[in-house]
Design a protein around this motif. Structure first.
Motif, PDB file in Angstrom:
ATOM      1  N   GLU A  70     -27.045  65.342 -72.475  1.00 30.07           N
ATOM      2  CA  GLU A  70     -27.098  65.497 -73.940  1.00 30.07           C
ATOM      3  C   GLU A  70     -27.655  66.883 -74.250  1.00 30.07           C
ATOM      4  O   GLU A  70     -28.855  67.118 -74.121  1.00 30.07           O
ATOM      5  CB  GLU A  70     -27.996  64.407 -74.533  1.00 30.07           C
ATOM      6  N   GLN A 103     -34.183  56.054 -78.126  1.00 32.87           N
ATOM      7  CA  GLN A 103     -33.371  55.058 -78.821  1.00 32.87           C
ATOM      8  C   GLN A 103     -32.610  55.663 -79.992  1.00 32.87           C
ATOM      9  O   GLN A 103     -31.552  55.174 -80.363  1.00 32.87           O
ATOM     10  CB  GLN A 103     -34.240  53.897 -79.307  1.00 32.87           C
ATOM     11  N   ALA A 104     -33.136  56.726 -80.554  1.00 26.31           N
ATOM     12  CA  ALA A 104     -32.461  57.376 -81.681  1.00 26.31           C
ATOM     13  C   ALA A 104     -31.209  58.130 -81.235  1.00 26.31           C
ATOM     14  O   ALA A 104     -30.338  58.423 -82.044  1.00 26.31           O
ATOM     15  CB  ALA A 104     -33.421  58.341 -82.381  1.00 26.31           C
ATOM     16  N   VAL A 105     -31.137  58.422 -79.939  1.00 28.39           N
ATOM     17  CA  VAL A 105     -30.005  59.180 -79.400  1.00 28.39           C
ATOM     18  C   VAL A 105     -28.966  58.181 -78.898  1.00 28.39           C
ATOM     19  O   VAL A 105     -29.250  57.343 -78.064  1.00 28.39           O
ATOM     20  CB  VAL A 105     -30.462  60.101 -78.243  1.00 28.39           C
ATOM     21  N   LYS A 106     -27.790  58.282 -79.410  1.00 26.28           N
ATOM     22  CA  LYS A 106     -26.725  57.341 -79.032  1.00 26.28           C
ATOM     23  C   LYS A 106     -25.949  57.885 -77.832  1.00 26.28           C
ATOM     24  O   LYS A 106     -24.828  58.354 -77.939  1.00 26.28           O
ATOM     25  CB  LYS A 106     -25.760  57.117 -80.212  1.00 26.28           C
ATOM     26  N   ASN A 107     -26.615  57.852 -76.653  1.00 22.18           N
ATOM     27  CA  ASN A 107     -25.992  58.347 -75.432  1.00 22.18           C
ATOM     28  C   ASN A 107     -26.486  57.497 -74.272  1.00 22.18           C
ATOM     29  O   ASN A 107     -27.614  57.662 -73.804  1.00 22.18           O
ATOM     30  CB  ASN A 107     -26.345  59.825 -75.227  1.00 22.18           C
ATOM     31  N   ASP A 108     -25.629  56.585 -73.826  1.00 19.11           N
ATOM     32  CA  ASP A 108     -26.018  55.649 -72.772  1.00 19.11           C
ATOM     33  C   ASP A 108     -26.364  56.336 -71.458  1.00 19.11           C
ATOM     34  O   ASP A 108     -27.124  55.796 -70.659  1.00 19.11           O
ATOM     35  CB  ASP A 108     -24.904  54.619 -72.535  1.00 19.11           C
ATOM     36  N   ALA A 111     -30.122  56.791 -70.599  1.00 20.56           N
ATOM     37  CA  ALA A 111     -30.996  55.630 -70.367  1.00 20.56           C
ATOM     38  C   ALA A 111     -31.666  55.657 -69.000  1.00 20.56           C
ATOM     39  O   ALA A 111     -32.875  55.423 -68.898  1.00 20.56           O
ATOM     40  CB  ALA A 111     -30.209  54.339 -70.548  1.00 20.56           C
TER      41      ALA A 111
END
Length: 129
Positions: A70, A103-108, A111
């Motif tokens: 990211e 959690q605010a970042v939508k990038n699996d 994780a």
């Protein structure tokens, strides 16, 4: 879910800074920035404040992985660890929970890296006395 891990330690403020720095090194982190909030508030605002230091910690390998996944994740780096004197004169150390903040970042793909960093930071806090 809390956004940090914390522990009250038996050390004085300066000893706590040294021990946190040592424990971070054991987990592959270096201190990139150090902000003395007490000094800054006195200088900029002419306000007295308790001892409060923000350590910007970075594990280069984990940061590389995160930025590869990211490109704008640098807005959330480095991982902050604070050492502060509480109102009752004790010393508390807290570290950000990267899983909560990511959690605010939508990038699996972040994780796994966030979980690894979380484990390392939790270990740092747990190893303090």
């Amino acid at each position: 879910m809390s956004y940090y891990f914390t522990k009250t330690v038996n050390d004085n403020f300066d000893q706590a800074i040294e021990k946190v720095t040592e424990e971070l090194k054991k987990e592959g982190f270096g201190i990139l920035t150090e902000i003395d909030v007490k000094e800054t508030f006195k200088k900029k605002l002419e306000k007295d404040f308790r001892k409060y230091r923000i350590l910007g910690a970075c594990n280069p390998n984990m940061a590389f992985e995160a930025i590869q996944a990211e490109s704008r994740i640098g807005t959330m780096l480095p991982c902050n660890v604070i050492v502060q004197e509480t109102e009752d004169g004790k010393v508390e150390v807290s570290a950000v929970d990267p899983v909560a903040s990511m959690q605010a970042v939508k990038n699996d793909s972040l994780a796994a890296t966030a979980k690894q960093v979380r484990e390392k930071l939790q270990k740092v806090i747990e190893n303090l006395n």
